[in-house]
Design a protein around this motif. Structure first.
Motif, PDB file in Angstrom:
ATOM      1  N   LEU A 201       0.977  -1.025  -0.308  1.00 56.67           N
ATOM      2  CA  LEU A 201      -0.404  -0.052  -0.062  1.00 56.67           C
ATOM      3  C   LEU A 201       1.316   0.847  -0.092  1.00 56.67           C
ATOM      4  O   LEU A 201       0.599   2.366  -0.324  1.00 56.67           O
ATOM      5  N   MET A 202       2.524   1.287   0.788  1.00 57.05           N
ATOM      6  CA  MET A 202       2.739   2.519   0.446  1.00 57.05           C
ATOM      7  C   MET A 202       3.639   2.469  -0.969  1.00 57.05           C
ATOM      8  O   MET A 202       3.755   3.598  -1.130  1.00 57.05           O
ATOM      9  N   LYS A 203       3.305   1.901  -1.890  1.00 56.91           N
ATOM     10  CA  LYS A 203       4.199   2.136  -3.233  1.00 56.91           C
ATOM     11  C   LYS A 203       3.015   2.989  -3.390  1.00 56.91           C
ATOM     12  O   LYS A 203       3.256   3.570  -4.503  1.00 56.91           O
ATOM     13  N   LEU A 204       1.720   2.744  -3.528  1.00 55.52           N
ATOM     14  CA  LEU A 204       0.545   3.094  -4.216  1.00 55.52           C
ATOM     15  C   LEU A 204       0.363   4.541  -3.631  1.00 55.52           C
ATOM     16  O   LEU A 204      -0.342   4.949  -3.875  1.00 55.52           O
ATOM     17  N   LEU A 205       0.369   4.517  -2.150  1.00 59.63           N
ATOM     18  CA  LEU A 205       0.776   5.861  -1.741  1.00 59.63           C
ATOM     19  C   LEU A 205       1.591   7.264  -2.253  1.00 59.63           C
ATOM     20  O   LEU A 205       1.100   8.433  -2.003  1.00 59.63           O
ATOM     21  N   ASN A 206       2.911   6.812  -2.560  1.00 54.34           N
ATOM     22  CA  ASN A 206       3.713   7.352  -3.190  1.00 54.34           C
ATOM     23  C   ASN A 206       3.015   8.697  -3.960  1.00 54.34           C
ATOM     24  O   ASN A 206       2.353   8.528  -4.350  1.00 54.34           O
ATOM     25  N   HIS A 207       3.645   9.965  -3.502  1.00 56.51           N
ATOM     26  CA  HIS A 207       3.128  10.640  -4.616  1.00 56.51           C
ATOM     27  C   HIS A 207       3.183  10.758  -5.208  1.00 56.51           C
ATOM     28  O   HIS A 207       2.318  12.451  -5.663  1.00 56.51           O
TER      29      HIS A 207
END
Length: 789
Positions: A637-643
């Motif tokens: 999920l953190m990869k998808l949250l990348n700005h």
């Protein structure tokens, strides 16, 4: 008033180098000094005109004390507090009437080399461990990470929430509410000191022998040169843009109008620190253990006898040309004493003359209009190796030239050394020059000490070693765009991730009170905070979501395509998780969900929406947020949250994180990854999408709710930082409202959190919401928060 600074008094008392000074608040005109002798001392004026007396001696460090600052007076401590940092990694905080610490702050992993205080008792510390920390009373509020080398200098700016750090990585960083806002580059060596001029400008000094004036916008306004070696300390005159500096060239320099107007030489090589008293007098501390006060006032000037003794002490000092103070010396070209008949051309100009085979150094004093002897130059007699018995290496003479073998198969290295050198500095420079592992520092220094048979004037105790500057050289007696809802594949009018139908809109039932009216101005604070339950995103149209999954699955790469049976399993999962049911999702359904959320980034958003809805089910929450699954779940999920990622994915990831808080396993997961999640989430602050802002504000609110329950002050500090940063960016009033409720929840029943919020300037940030007329809940909530602050 006299036209130049002259000695006022000399204060013995410390047994080793005086490494830090800070002007005191009580008594008036006082200051505090700290030393390698492990003590801190408070000095108070002994008479209206000149002189100081040691009023208080403070002990508490197990190693040398390297930094000090005064914590301003408060209701609890009307005379203020004194904070000191040492190489025992600790910060000791003292009252003015007890030699033992009131409390000790632990958290740094190396020497605490800089301290600064701000409003409401905030303390900022910098350390060799490359971090700076923000403290409030006896608790660490946040850690500032970003530098790659020691943080030598810190300063809390007058503008609330702004902090500066200067580092051996040659950069200065500006921090707001705990986040790095800007990095200043320009210095060519370690940044050693910082001083504030006003709300928007500050000064820095460096080992590159320069002083730079900066605007907080990032612009370097001016560069000053004058010192001939490392500059260790800088201090501004009260209410003025003039300043003073001290350094490794044995000098104190006074700067007015951006120019060095006076240079005062001292009989000590390292002039470590300085501070300017309210009356304009300058206090300096040096490597000979002495504190000296200089004044422009004729009233406070030392007697003629004392002035003469000081000038003689300076003139009798020995100057090592290797310090770089004098430049290269060519014996054959040096003139005789007649060279001093011609006046100097600028303040601090240095001339060398040869008198009876001896080299003497003189400095021009513009105010005295004469050349002042500042010492005899040693190691420059012109002797050869044969006549002096010294060893030549690269054209220079040394007492020793050692051969160092790092390993059996590698090359040998030559290490030149003079007994007047600091073994620790020589070892450090040797490792730097030859690109060797700094872990060898202790070993190389010990080798030098052991092989010079004690013939060393530098310290042999690691406790007093300063590997960056050679500070142990103490010689006694010397000197994206918004998500519009348009379907990128089929156009608008179909399933829209993040549409307003999935947000709580103004005028609907208040999700925080369960009431459809926003209470009157007489409502009590507990209507809004502390918030006790998580806020989740529950709006859904399962048929539309599933329809979009099927549509986009048709263009997925063959190897990632979902089979027909997978789509049936997802439909069943939605049925179970979107309706009141005691049914539990099956393992195949969970496996298919996990497979679906790994579809390519361009087409994964409807699968993320299924995850958003499913994570509210206790069984799914436990399955995905359990200890065994947390690593993969969060990292994906953190990869998808990348700005830099897709806005739809960012929005839905934020909502998934918010919905994780619905159950205890998800709360535990979110709290364990709090630092990483909040740090990455706040990078979306610049998004123009109001739904992203609402999701970000809701995430902060859910964290605030959990943090209030566990009373984690460091976690609250990070969350306050997020609120402070987000509140400046959001335009949507629903997002602002949720941030206000988050803030109220964070500071409810917590005096430390209140103080921290005030020190970050949050009260001034939110005042604009007090004037919002519709909806009434905005101004009402804002006023309640301001009352708490």
């Amino acid at each position: 008033m006299a036209s130049s600074y002259r000695l006022s008094c000399t204060l013995p008392g410390h047994e080793l180098d005086v490494r830090g000074l800070a002007c005191g608040y009580f008594p008036e005109g006082s200051f505090v000094s700290v030393s390698r002798d492990r003590s801190a001392r408070l000095w108070a004026p002994s008479s209206p005109h000149r002189g100081f007396v040691e009023m208080h001696c403070m002990l508490g460090h197990s190693g040398f004390v390297s930094s000090v600052c005064i914590i301003p007076a408060s209701d609890n401590y009307p005379r203020g507090l004194i904070a000191t940092g040492g190489n025992d990694h600790n910060i000791c905080v003292f009252t003015l009437d007890n030699p033992n610490p009131l409390y000790v702050l632990k958290g740094h992993r190396n020497t605490v080399c800089s301290l600064s205080s701000g409003k409401f008792g905030t303390l900022l510390s910098g350390s060799w461990d490359t971090t700076a920390k923000v403290w409030l009373n006896d608790k660490c509020m946040m850690t500032l990470q970003g530098h790659t080398a020691a943080v030598w200098a810190v300063k809390i700016l007058p503008e609330q929430g702004l902090m500066l750090t200067g580092s051996a990585d040659k950069t200065i960083k500006l921090w707001k509410a705990g986040r790095c806002e800007k990095t200043f580059t320009g210095h060519e060596d370690c940044v050693r000191g910082l001083a504030t001029l006003n709300k928007t400008e500050f000064l820095s000094c460096s080992n590159d022998a320069s002083v730079r004036r900066w605007n907080i916008s990032g612009e370097c306004l001016h560069v000053c040169f004058g010192h001939t070696n490392f500059i260790y300390s800088i201090s501004a005159f009260p209410g003025s843009e003039d300043f003073v500096t001290t350094g490794e060239d044995r000098s104190l320099r006074i700067w007015k109008g951006g120019e060095c107007t006076q240079t005062v030489r001292l009989p000590a090589q390292s002039v470590w620190c300085c501070c300017v008293l309210e009356n304009g007098d300058i206090v300096v501390g040096a490597s000979d253990g002495m504190i000296r006060v200089f004044t422009e006032s004729l009233e406070r000037r030392a007697s003629d006898q004392e002035l003469k003794a000081f000038e003689e002490e300076v003139s009798e000092a020995t100057i090592d040309p290797k310090t770089g103070d004098l430049g290269d010396i060519n014996l054959d070209e040096l003139p005789g004493k007649e060279h001093l008949d011609d006046p100097g051309t600028r303040e601090g100009q240095t001339r060398l003359v040869k008198i009876e085979g001896k080299i003497e150094a003189y400095q021009w004093s513009s105010s005295e209009k004469k050349w002042m002897k500042i010492g005899d130059v040693v190691g420059s007699s012109g002797a050869t190796q044969q006549t002096s018995g010294r060893v030549l290496f690269e054209g220079k003479e040394y007492d020793y030239v050692f051969t160092i073998d790092v390993n059996e198969s590698g090359p040998s290295y030559k290490l030149p050394y003079n007994i007047s050198d600091d073994p620790w500095l020589v070892a450090y420079n040797f490792l730097q020059k030859n690109d060797l592992n700094p872990m060898f520092l202790d070993q190389v220094a010990k080798f030098i000490i052991d092989n010079t048979k004690g013939q060393t004037l530098g310290p042999t105790n690691t406790e007093f070693a300063d590997p960056f500057t050679g500070g142990g050289r103490y010689i006694p007696g010397s000197s994206s765009g918004p998500v519009t809802g348009a379907d990128p594949f089929t156009g608008a009018g179909r399933y829209i991730p993040g549409s307003t139908a999935d947000t709580v809109t103004l005028g609907e039932s208040d999700p925080f009170t369960g009431k459809n009216a926003y209470r009157s101005a007489t409502a009590e604070a507990n209507i809004y905070f502390p918030k006790k339950e998580a806020v989740t995103f529950d709006q859904a149209n399962p048929a539309q979501i599933l329809g979009k999954v099927k549509e986009l699955n048709g263009i997925a790469p063959e190897e990632q395509k979902l089979a027909e049976e997978d789509l049936i399993l997802l439909e069943k999962l939605l049925s179970v998780t979107c309706k009141p049911s005691v049914e539990t999702p099956t393992a195949p359904q969970m496996e298919t969900l996990w497979k679906a959320v790994h579809l390519p980034e361009d087409i994964v958003f409807p699968a993320l929406d299924i995850l958003r809805l499913s994570i509210r089910h206790p069984s799914v929450n436990e399955n995905l947020c359990s200890d065994e699954a947390t690593g993969q779940f969060c990292s994906h999920l953190m990869k998808l949250l990348n700005h830099q990622g897709k806005p739809a994915n960012q929005l839905l990831t934020l909502r998934i994180f918010c919905n994780c808080f619905a159950w205890q396993p998800g709360q535990k997961l979110m709290m364990s990854h709090r630092d990483q999640i909040l740090s990455q989430a706040i990078e979306l602050k610049a998004s123009g999408n109001k739904n992203i802002h609402i999701a970000l504000a809701t995430l902060a609110l859910n964290y605030a709710t959990c943090l209030h329950q566990v009373n984690d002050i460091e976690g609250k500090a990070q969350c306050l930082s997020v609120v402070s940063t987000a509140v400046e960016m959001v335009q949507d009033l629903e997002a602002a409202f949720r941030l206000l409720v988050a803030l109220g929840t964070l500071i409810s029943d917590d005096a430390n959190a209140v103080q921290l919020a005030k020190s970050l300037g949050i009260d001034s940030q939110i005042k604009k919401y007090a004037a919002v007329s519709e909806p009434a809940k905005i101004s009402e909530c804002c006023k309640l928060v301001l009352n708490l602050l």
